[in-house]
Design a protein around this motif. Structure first.
Motif, PDB file in Angstrom:
ATOM      1  N   SER A  11       5.808  40.737  -2.510  1.00 47.72           N
ATOM      2  CA  SER A  11       5.184  39.640  -3.258  1.00 47.72           C
ATOM      3  C   SER A  11       5.755  39.575  -4.661  1.00 47.72           C
ATOM      4  N   VAL A  12       5.888  38.361  -5.159  1.00 45.59           N
ATOM      5  CA  VAL A  12       6.406  38.165  -6.512  1.00 45.59           C
ATOM      6  C   VAL A  12       5.266  38.415  -7.498  1.00 45.59           C
ATOM      7  N   ILE A  13       5.511  39.317  -8.443  1.00 50.07           N
ATOM      8  CA  ILE A  13       4.529  39.678  -9.466  1.00 50.07           C
ATOM      9  C   ILE A  13       4.751  38.846 -10.727  1.00 50.07           C
ATOM     10  N   SER A  14       6.030  38.676 -11.098  1.00 53.20           N
ATOM     11  CA  SER A  14       6.329  37.898 -12.306  1.00 53.20           C
ATOM     12  C   SER A  14       7.760  37.391 -12.272  1.00 53.20           C
ATOM     13  N   ILE A  15       7.991  36.383 -13.107  1.00 50.45           N
ATOM     14  CA  ILE A  15       9.337  35.864 -13.347  1.00 50.45           C
ATOM     15  C   ILE A  15       9.838  36.594 -14.582  1.00 50.45           C
ATOM     16  N   GLN A  16      11.029  37.152 -14.514  1.00 52.94           N
ATOM     17  CA  GLN A  16      11.517  38.014 -15.586  1.00 52.94           C
ATOM     18  C   GLN A  16      12.167  37.276 -16.760  1.00 52.94           C
ATOM     19  N   ASN A  17      12.662  36.054 -16.541  1.00 54.57           N
ATOM     20  CA  ASN A  17      13.207  35.285 -17.670  1.00 54.57           C
ATOM     21  C   ASN A  17      13.090  33.796 -17.389  1.00 54.57           C
ATOM     22  N   SER A  18      13.283  33.010 -18.425  1.00 58.23           N
ATOM     23  CA  SER A  18      13.091  31.567 -18.297  1.00 58.23           C
ATOM     24  C   SER A  18      14.392  30.809 -18.059  1.00 58.23           C
ATOM     25  N   CYS A  19      15.479  31.509 -17.870  1.00 59.86           N
ATOM     26  CA  CYS A  19      16.775  30.874 -17.636  1.00 59.86           C
ATOM     27  C   CYS A  19      17.102  30.958 -16.145  1.00 59.86           C
ATOM     28  N   PHE A  20      16.814  29.880 -15.403  1.00 60.09           N
ATOM     29  CA  PHE A  20      17.010  29.882 -13.951  1.00 60.09           C
ATOM     30  C   PHE A  20      18.354  29.310 -13.531  1.00 60.09           C
ATOM     31  N   ILE A  21      19.013  28.635 -14.454  1.00 55.57           N
ATOM     32  CA  ILE A  21      20.279  27.974 -14.162  1.00 55.57           C
ATOM     33  C   ILE A  21      21.289  28.435 -15.200  1.00 55.57           C
ATOM     34  N   TYR A  22      22.491  28.722 -14.750  1.00 56.68           N
ATOM     35  CA  TYR A  22      23.525  29.093 -15.718  1.00 56.68           C
ATOM     36  C   TYR A  22      24.845  28.427 -15.361  1.00 56.68           C
ATOM     37  N   PRO A  23      25.671  28.160 -16.389  1.00 54.64           N
ATOM     38  CA  PRO A  23      27.002  27.620 -16.103  1.00 54.64           C
ATOM     39  C   PRO A  23      27.843  28.737 -15.500  1.00 54.64           C
ATOM     40  N   PHE A  75      20.415  34.901  -6.454  1.00 59.49           N
ATOM     41  CA  PHE A  75      21.457  34.009  -6.943  1.00 59.49           C
ATOM     42  C   PHE A  75      21.761  32.911  -5.940  1.00 59.49           C
ATOM     43  N   GLY A  76      22.246  31.790  -6.470  1.00 62.58           N
ATOM     44  CA  GLY A  76      22.946  30.804  -5.671  1.00 62.58           C
ATOM     45  C   GLY A  76      22.114  29.834  -4.867  1.00 62.58           C
ATOM     46  N   SER A  77      22.779  29.284  -3.866  1.00 64.72           N
ATOM     47  CA  SER A  77      22.246  28.149  -3.115  1.00 64.72           C
ATOM     48  C   SER A  77      21.078  28.510  -2.207  1.00 64.72           C
ATOM     49  N   CYS A  78      20.778  29.795  -2.000  1.00 63.76           N
ATOM     50  CA  CYS A  78      19.606  30.143  -1.184  1.00 63.76           C
ATOM     51  C   CYS A  78      18.324  29.667  -1.867  1.00 63.76           C
ATOM     52  N   LEU A  79      18.396  29.343  -3.181  1.00 70.32           N
ATOM     53  CA  LEU A  79      17.235  28.831  -3.903  1.00 70.32           C
ATOM     54  C   LEU A  79      17.117  27.303  -3.835  1.00 70.32           C
ATOM     55  N   ASP A  80      18.126  26.627  -3.320  1.00 73.22           N
ATOM     56  CA  ASP A  80      18.086  25.159  -3.219  1.00 73.22           C
ATOM     57  C   ASP A  80      16.810  24.650  -2.526  1.00 73.22           C
ATOM     58  N   PRO A  81      16.403  25.226  -1.379  1.00 72.27           N
ATOM     59  CA  PRO A  81      15.197  24.712  -0.720  1.00 72.27           C
ATOM     60  C   PRO A  81      13.927  24.864  -1.571  1.00 72.27           C
ATOM     61  N   PHE A  82      13.868  25.885  -2.403  1.00 70.19           N
ATOM     62  CA  PHE A  82      12.675  26.108  -3.223  1.00 70.19           C
ATOM     63  C   PHE A  82      12.612  25.143  -4.405  1.00 70.19           C
ATOM     64  N   PHE A  83      13.780  24.824  -4.971  1.00 70.52           N
ATOM     65  CA  PHE A  83      13.825  23.904  -6.098  1.00 70.52           C
ATOM     66  C   PHE A  83      13.954  22.455  -5.638  1.00 70.52           C
ATOM     67  N   VAL A  85      16.609  20.820  -5.010  1.00 74.71           N
ATOM     68  CA  VAL A  85      17.911  20.275  -5.388  1.00 74.71           C
ATOM     69  C   VAL A  85      18.852  21.439  -5.686  1.00 74.71           C
ATOM     70  N   THR A  86      20.120  21.124  -5.752  1.00 75.34           N
ATOM     71  CA  THR A  86      21.083  22.147  -6.159  1.00 75.34           C
ATOM     72  C   THR A  86      20.908  22.443  -7.647  1.00 75.34           C
ATOM     73  N   ALA A  87      21.417  23.570  -8.085  1.00 76.34           N
ATOM     74  CA  ALA A  87      21.353  23.930  -9.510  1.00 76.34           C
ATOM     75  C   ALA A  87      22.090  22.890 -10.342  1.00 76.34           C
ATOM     76  N   GLU A  88      23.187  22.394  -9.816  1.00 79.84           N
ATOM     77  CA  GLU A  88      23.974  21.355 -10.484  1.00 79.84           C
ATOM     78  C   GLU A  88      23.121  20.110 -10.764  1.00 79.84           C
ATOM     79  N   ASN A  89      22.393  19.659  -9.731  1.00 69.60           N
ATOM     80  CA  ASN A  89      21.557  18.471  -9.891  1.00 69.60           C
ATOM     81  C   ASN A  89      20.353  18.725 -10.786  1.00 69.60           C
ATOM     82  N   LEU A  90      19.747  19.899 -10.685  1.00 68.95           N
ATOM     83  CA  LEU A  90      18.612  20.199 -11.553  1.00 68.95           C
ATOM     84  C   LEU A  90      19.044  20.215 -13.017  1.00 68.95           C
TER      85      LEU A  90
END
Length: 130
Positions: A11-23, A75-83, A85-90
């Motif tokens: 189970s997720v307890i916390s988010i460790q940082n506020s930067c979810f997208i990076y170049p 990391f990466g595109s495995c998070l696309d379904p949760f967000f 959109v792709t990181a690029e589009n977000l």
């Protein structure tokens, strides 16, 4: 997902940082150094126009199974379904929102995004490939 050693239900307890997208460098996926016009990858030396930089998800979480706490980064595109959109589009949506709203302080959009991610992930159980 290559190199998976095993699966961990936690189970997720916390988010460790506020930067979810990076170049991200398209060659080695390292974080790019951006200025107003150019990008540069310190790892492989790739360079280009800042407007052409690609973006990638990086979500750092504190998770717990029945016995232990773990710090894990997804990391990466495995998070696309949760967000949704792709990181690029977000990244593009965030930039467009800030531009259209006339926001010079991007803290409000960042705060809203962090709250949304916390709502979607904290307290939820996932299976992680480690």
């Amino acid at each position: 997902m290559s190199g998976v050693q095993g699966l961990l239900a936690a189970s997720v307890i916390s988010i460790q940082n506020s930067c979810f997208i990076y170049p991200a460098c398209q060659n080695c996926f390292s974080r790019l150094i951006l200025d107003s016009r150019r990008f540069n990858c310190l790892k492989c030396g790739c360079t280009g126009e800042a407007k052409d930089a690609s973006y990638r998800y990086r979500l750092s979480l504190k998770i717990a199974d029945t016995n232990d706490l773990f710090d894990i980064t997804v990391f990466g595109s495995c998070l696309d379904p949760f967000f949704g959109v792709t990181a690029e589009n977000l990244q593009r949506y965030i930039q467009d929102f800030n531009q259209l709203s006339g926001e010079t302080n991007t803290d409000s959009s960042t705060t809203a995004l962090v709250q949304a991610v916390e709502t979607c992930f904290i307290g939820k159980r996932f299976i992680f490939g480690v």
